[in-house]
Each structure stands twice: as C-alpha cells, then as structure tokens.
Design an enzyme around this catalytic site. Structure first.
Site, PDB file in Angstrom:
ATOM      1  N   GLY A  54       0.857  -1.180   0.000  1.00 22.79           N
ATOM      2  CA  GLY A  54       0.000   0.000   0.000  1.00 22.79           C
ATOM      3  C   GLY A  54       0.892   1.229   0.000  1.00 22.79           C
ATOM      4  O   GLY A  54       1.960   1.231  -0.607  1.00 22.79           O
ATOM      5  N   GLU A  55       0.483   2.258   0.711  1.00 20.14           N
ATOM      6  CA  GLU A  55       1.261   3.489   0.805  1.00 20.14           C
ATOM      7  C   GLU A  55       1.810   3.575   2.220  1.00 20.14           C
ATOM      8  O   GLU A  55       1.068   3.694   3.183  1.00 20.14           O
ATOM      9  CB  GLU A  55       0.364   4.688   0.476  1.00 20.14           C
ATOM     10  CG  GLU A  55       1.107   5.848  -0.150  1.00 20.14           C
ATOM     11  CD  GLU A  55       2.010   6.548   0.857  1.00 20.14           C
ATOM     12  OE1 GLU A  55       3.213   6.726   0.562  1.00 20.14           O
ATOM     13  OE2 GLU A  55       1.522   6.886   1.945  1.00 20.14           O
ATOM     14  N   SER A  56       3.134   3.497   2.339  1.00 20.53           N
ATOM     15  CA  SER A  56       3.752   3.295   3.653  1.00 20.53           C
ATOM     16  C   SER A  56       3.494   4.433   4.632  1.00 20.53           C
ATOM     17  O   SER A  56       3.320   4.189   5.831  1.00 20.53           O
ATOM     18  CB  SER A  56       5.258   3.053   3.500  1.00 20.53           C
ATOM     19  OG  SER A  56       5.866   4.092   2.771  1.00 20.53           O
ATOM     20  N   CYS A  86       6.350  -5.494   0.671  1.00 23.38           N
ATOM     21  CA  CYS A  86       6.429  -4.201   0.001  1.00 23.38           C
ATOM     22  C   CYS A  86       6.309  -3.062   1.018  1.00 23.38           C
ATOM     23  O   CYS A  86       7.190  -2.880   1.843  1.00 23.38           O
ATOM     24  CB  CYS A  86       5.380  -4.116  -1.106  1.00 23.38           C
ATOM     25  SG  CYS A  86       5.754  -2.839  -2.342  1.00 23.38           S
ATOM     26  N   ARG A 113      12.284   3.587  -0.181  1.00 13.54           N
ATOM     27  CA  ARG A 113      10.972   3.476  -0.821  1.00 13.54           C
ATOM     28  C   ARG A 113      11.098   3.642  -2.343  1.00 13.54           C
ATOM     29  O   ARG A 113      11.847   4.466  -2.824  1.00 13.54           O
ATOM     30  CB  ARG A 113      10.017   4.549  -0.287  1.00 13.54           C
ATOM     31  CG  ARG A 113       9.794   4.497   1.200  1.00 13.54           C
ATOM     32  CD  ARG A 113       9.024   5.718   1.685  1.00 13.54           C
ATOM     33  NE  ARG A 113       7.665   5.714   1.169  1.00 13.54           N
ATOM     34  CZ  ARG A 113       7.038   6.795   0.724  1.00 13.54           C
ATOM     35  NH1 ARG A 113       7.677   7.946   0.661  1.00 13.54           N
ATOM     36  NH2 ARG A 113       5.798   6.718   0.298  1.00 13.54           N
ATOM     37  N   ILE A 141       6.199  -4.372  -7.605  1.00 12.96           N
ATOM     38  CA  ILE A 141       5.377  -3.220  -7.966  1.00 12.96           C
ATOM     39  C   ILE A 141       5.833  -2.031  -7.116  1.00 12.96           C
ATOM     40  O   ILE A 141       5.648  -2.022  -5.903  1.00 12.96           O
ATOM     41  CB  ILE A 141       3.877  -3.481  -7.728  1.00 12.96           C
ATOM     42  CG1 ILE A 141       3.411  -4.709  -8.526  1.00 12.96           C
ATOM     43  CG2 ILE A 141       3.047  -2.248  -8.087  1.00 12.96           C
ATOM     44  CD1 ILE A 141       1.990  -5.128  -8.230  1.00 12.96           C
ATOM     45  N   ARG A 142       6.448  -1.040  -7.750  1.00 11.39           N
ATOM     46  CA  ARG A 142       7.001   0.108  -7.017  1.00 11.39           C
ATOM     47  C   ARG A 142       7.756  -0.394  -5.790  1.00 11.39           C
ATOM     48  O   ARG A 142       7.560   0.092  -4.674  1.00 11.39           O
ATOM     49  CB  ARG A 142       5.892   1.079  -6.616  1.00 11.39           C
ATOM     50  CG  ARG A 142       5.197   1.746  -7.769  1.00 11.39           C
ATOM     51  CD  ARG A 142       4.093   2.669  -7.291  1.00 11.39           C
ATOM     52  NE  ARG A 142       4.645   3.748  -6.465  1.00 11.39           N
ATOM     53  CZ  ARG A 142       3.916   4.506  -5.648  1.00 11.39           C
ATOM     54  NH1 ARG A 142       2.628   4.282  -5.512  1.00 11.39           N
ATOM     55  NH2 ARG A 142       4.479   5.488  -4.962  1.00 11.39           N
ATOM     56  N   HIS A 177       5.585  -8.899  -4.028  1.00  6.48           N
ATOM     57  CA  HIS A 177       4.230  -9.254  -3.609  1.00  6.48           C
ATOM     58  C   HIS A 177       3.972 -10.753  -3.830  1.00  6.48           C
ATOM     59  O   HIS A 177       3.454 -11.146  -4.874  1.00  6.48           O
ATOM     60  CB  HIS A 177       3.196  -8.456  -4.417  1.00  6.48           C
ATOM     61  CG  HIS A 177       3.134  -7.008  -4.071  1.00  6.48           C
ATOM     62  ND1 HIS A 177       2.266  -6.497  -3.146  1.00  6.48           N
ATOM     63  CD2 HIS A 177       3.858  -5.959  -4.535  1.00  6.48           C
ATOM     64  CE1 HIS A 177       2.428  -5.191  -3.048  1.00  6.48           C
ATOM     65  NE2 HIS A 177       3.394  -4.834  -3.888  1.00  6.48           N
ATOM     66  N   GLU A 179       1.721 -12.566  -2.631  1.00 10.95           N
ATOM     67  CA  GLU A 179       0.279 -12.868  -2.639  1.00 10.95           C
ATOM     68  C   GLU A 179      -0.345 -12.726  -4.017  1.00 10.95           C
ATOM     69  O   GLU A 179      -1.479 -13.173  -4.235  1.00 10.95           O
ATOM     70  CB  GLU A 179      -0.446 -11.963  -1.633  1.00 10.95           C
ATOM     71  CG  GLU A 179      -0.685 -10.532  -2.077  1.00 10.95           C
ATOM     72  CD  GLU A 179       0.543  -9.629  -1.997  1.00 10.95           C
ATOM     73  OE1 GLU A 179       0.422  -8.440  -2.335  1.00 10.95           O
ATOM     74  OE2 GLU A 179       1.634 -10.116  -1.603  1.00 10.95           O
TER      75      GLU A 179
END
Length: 197
Positions: A54-56, A86, A113, A141-142, A177, A179
C-alpha cells in the site's frame, strides 16, 4: 488445528493475502481463520500476522492512530511470525529513510521506498529463495530496496545483487508481492517450520 491469521487491512492486497495463507495452511493440513485488522484489540488474538503493501506513510499513520503499532511490536516480542510485503516491509524496517514513515523497527534493515521505480517500472522475475528448491515467481510493484541489513538478518533472496527477501527472527520481509501469485511458498516460509519446497 486452526490457525488465526490477522491481515492488517488498512490498505493493500488484503483478500489476496488471506487466500495465500489459507492455501499455505492447507498444505500443512491446517485451517486458517483470516481476520482483518483495522482497529486495536485484534492482534493479540492472532497466531500470525500479515502486513500487506500500500502506501507506507498512510499505513504507518493509521497503525499509530488506531493503536495497532504497539500490538504488532508485542506480537513480535512474543516470537509470533509476521510476513511483511512491500510497503509492509518499509513500515516494519528500522529506517525507511523518510521522516514521514513511522517505522516499527521489527527488522534490522534500512529500506529505500520505490527504489525499483514507479508503477510503470513494475516487473516479474524468477527468484532463487533460500529454502525453496525451485525459483519463486516474484512480482515487483514500485518495490522498495533493502539498502542495509544488520548482522543477525538472514538474506533469503536477492535480485541483481540487492536483497529483496529477508528474515529477522520471527519476521519475514519481502520487497515483492508473493500474494499476487498462486504460489504460497513464501507464506510457507514465513509461517511454517517446513516450507513446501
């Protein structure tokens, strides 16, 4: 025997992690009851925890605001396993190199990040992981970069000579990721003594 798996559900691939831990548990003849964590009081009832991406910065603020951060730290202090992926890895680190992220200091690592680039720079790669006999199909992913690790941290996998999966005590952290595949072996490594290699 049933396992209670808590997925921190403030952001990220919550249902995907739930599916993955159910598959991993089934591989070991166990059932997993998945509970979503959005407030305090749930973590203490969990056998294992998953910290999705998500967004840390947002994740760290919400964990602090809801009082979940202290419960996660206590979970690790009790040697209960955690899988942080992530942004979950960023939040779990000792240092995120970003003052906006309130890290939990669960793993002795410094993380950068988005070091692998923006969303458009996402990629998949076959990854050799310690304990697995075949490469794991990692989805980046990013993805954050694990820049430094402490002396007691085990590097489980690297990509282009940079760590992307680590273990520090009961915590497994990945830049990618796991999952997002049908392969549950990373969840096996995090939560069970013998992975389905």
């Amino acid at each position: 025997m049933s396992l209670t798996a808590g997925v921190v559900a403030v952001q990220g691939d919550v249902s995907e992690h739930g599916d993955a831990i159910r598959r991993a548990a089934a591989n070991h003849g166990r059932d997993a009851e998945v509970v979503e964590i959005r407030k305090s009081g749930i973590v203490p009832e969990c056998d294992v925890l998953l910290l999705p991406g998500g967004e840390s910065t947002a994740i760290s603020r919400l964990l602090s605001r809801q009082g979940i951060d202290d419960e996660i730290e206590q979970h690790v202090a009790e040697e209960k396993p955690v899988l942080a992926t992530c942004a979950g890895l960023i939040v779990s680190s000792r240092d995120a190199r970003d003052e906006r992220v309130e890290t939990l200091d669960l793993v002795d690592a410094t993380v950068d990040r988005n070091a692998f680039g923006r969303q458009t720079d996402s990629f998949e790669a076959p990854l050799d992981v310690a304990g697995l006999s075949e490469p794991f199909p990692a989805v980046f992913i990013r993805a954050p970069l694990i820049a430094e690790v402490g002396p007691d941290v085990e590097v489980l996998a690297s990509w282009e000579e940079r760590p992307v999966a680590i273990r520090d005590g009961p915590v497994v952290g990945t830049s990618f990721h796991p999952e997002l595949t049908n392969d549950s072996r990373i969840h096996d490594l995090a939560f069970f003594t013998e992975a389905e290699a």
